[in-house]
Motif scaffolding. Sequence first.
Motif, mmCIF file in Angstrom:
data_model
loop_
_atom_site.group_PDB
_atom_site.id
_atom_site.type_symbol
_atom_site.label_atom_id
_atom_site.label_comp_id
_atom_site.label_asym_id
_atom_site.label_seq_id
_atom_site.Cartn_x
_atom_site.Cartn_y
_atom_site.Cartn_z
ATOM 1 N N ASN A 107 7.257 12.643 2.191
ATOM 2 C CA ASN A 107 6.330 12.836 3.307
ATOM 3 C C ASN A 107 4.972 13.330 2.809
ATOM 4 N N ALA A 108 4.977 14.265 1.869
ATOM 5 C CA ALA A 108 3.729 14.792 1.321
ATOM 6 C C ALA A 108 2.969 13.712 0.551
ATOM 7 N N ALA A 109 3.695 12.865 -0.175
ATOM 8 C CA ALA A 109 3.052 11.791 -0.933
ATOM 9 C C ALA A 109 2.383 10.782 -0.004
ATOM 10 N N LEU A 110 2.980 10.541 1.138
ATOM 11 C CA LEU A 110 2.417 9.567 2.083
ATOM 12 C C LEU A 110 1.303 10.170 2.936
ATOM 13 N N GLY A 111 1.339 11.467 3.131
ATOM 14 C CA GLY A 111 0.272 12.153 3.846
ATOM 15 C C GLY A 111 0.041 11.638 5.254
ATOM 16 N N SER A 118 13.585 8.835 -8.100
ATOM 17 C CA SER A 118 12.541 9.362 -8.966
ATOM 18 C C SER A 118 13.058 10.562 -9.760
ATOM 19 N N PRO A 119 12.582 10.713 -11.001
ATOM 20 C CA PRO A 119 12.947 11.912 -11.757
ATOM 21 C C PRO A 119 12.300 13.168 -11.178
ATOM 22 N N ALA A 120 11.274 13.007 -10.355
ATOM 23 C CA ALA A 120 10.613 14.156 -9.716
ATOM 24 C C ALA A 120 11.539 14.876 -8.745
ATOM 25 N N PHE A 121 12.601 14.217 -8.322
ATOM 26 C CA PHE A 121 13.540 14.803 -7.363
ATOM 27 C C PHE A 121 14.591 15.695 -8.028
ATOM 28 N N LYS A 122 14.607 15.756 -9.349
ATOM 29 C CA LYS A 122 15.651 16.503 -10.048
ATOM 30 C C LYS A 122 15.648 17.971 -9.620
ATOM 31 N N GLY A 123 16.816 18.471 -9.225
ATOM 32 C CA GLY A 123 16.983 19.854 -8.811
ATOM 33 C C GLY A 123 16.586 20.137 -7.373
ATOM 34 N N ALA A 124 16.068 19.138 -6.670
ATOM 35 C CA ALA A 124 15.638 19.335 -5.281
ATOM 36 C C ALA A 124 16.745 18.907 -4.324
ATOM 37 N N THR A 125 16.862 19.622 -3.220
ATOM 38 C CA THR A 125 17.816 19.227 -2.187
ATOM 39 C C THR A 125 17.320 17.952 -1.516
ATOM 40 N N MET A 126 18.186 17.308 -0.730
ATOM 41 C CA MET A 126 17.796 16.082 -0.042
ATOM 42 C C MET A 126 16.598 16.340 0.879
ATOM 43 N N LEU A 127 16.609 17.466 1.574
ATOM 44 C CA LEU A 127 15.501 17.810 2.462
ATOM 45 C C LEU A 127 14.198 17.962 1.678
ATOM 46 N N LYS A 128 14.258 18.626 0.531
ATOM 47 C CA LYS A 128 13.075 18.807 -0.312
ATOM 48 C C LYS A 128 12.575 17.459 -0.829
ATOM 49 N N GLN A 129 13.499 16.561 -1.212
ATOM 50 C CA GLN A 129 13.120 15.230 -1.679
ATOM 51 C C GLN A 129 12.379 14.471 -0.582
ATOM 52 N N GLN A 130 12.898 14.545 0.644
ATOM 53 C CA GLN A 130 12.265 13.842 1.752
ATOM 54 C C GLN A 130 10.901 14.454 2.078
ATOM 55 N N ALA A 132 0.830 -1.206 0.000
ATOM 56 C CA ALA A 132 0.000 0.000 0.000
ATOM 57 C C ALA A 132 0.866 1.259 0.000
ATOM 58 N N ILE A 133 1.944 1.242 0.777
ATOM 59 C CA ILE A 133 2.868 2.376 0.818
ATOM 60 C C ILE A 133 3.545 2.546 -0.544
ATOM 61 N N HIS A 149 6.018 5.072 14.068
ATOM 62 C CA HIS A 149 6.975 5.557 15.056
ATOM 63 C C HIS A 149 8.121 6.303 14.374
ATOM 64 N N GLY A 150 8.511 5.826 13.191
ATOM 65 C CA GLY A 150 9.622 6.448 12.472
ATOM 66 C C GLY A 150 9.707 5.949 11.045
ATOM 67 N N VAL A 151 10.550 6.629 10.273
ATOM 68 C CA VAL A 151 10.772 6.253 8.880
ATOM 69 C C VAL A 151 12.231 6.534 8.530
ATOM 70 N N GLN A 152 12.818 5.625 7.752
ATOM 71 C CA GLN A 152 14.179 5.807 7.244
ATOM 72 C C GLN A 152 14.048 6.056 5.750
#
Length: 117
Positions: free
Chosen positions: A96-100, A80-92, A47-48, A107-110
């Motif tokens: 997070n936004a995709a998972l909502g 993902s190609p959607a990460f192009k030009g984004a910093t690591m923080l922006k990618q993460q 599902a994830i 408890h946590g995510v790696q």
Amino acid sequence: MIRQPWRAASRRLLLLPPQPSPRFRFSSSTATAASQEQPSMTPAESAIADLLRAKLQPTELLVRDVSGGCGSMYAIDIASPAFKGATMLKQQRMVNAALGDVMRAWHGVQLNTRVSE
């Protein structure tokens, strides 16, 4: 001074070589090959993965429950190609936004994110 041999032994660290995490490529032309390589995932892991595929169109994706099976912590490796030009923080933050709200029960995510080649 009294010697305590257990103290010296407790300071030693056991260093193991890192285990490579498998990576799986998903594309329309190699869907059959990818499905043969893909390990069986639990329904929660699937599902994830489906949420991430729908929102970020990854070329590589691996979702693992690292909490021992209770579903409270996941390790996500995504390219993902959607990460192009984004910093690591922006990618993460994109993940997070995709998972909502799904992440609220965890408890946590790696996260290991990178731009597709």
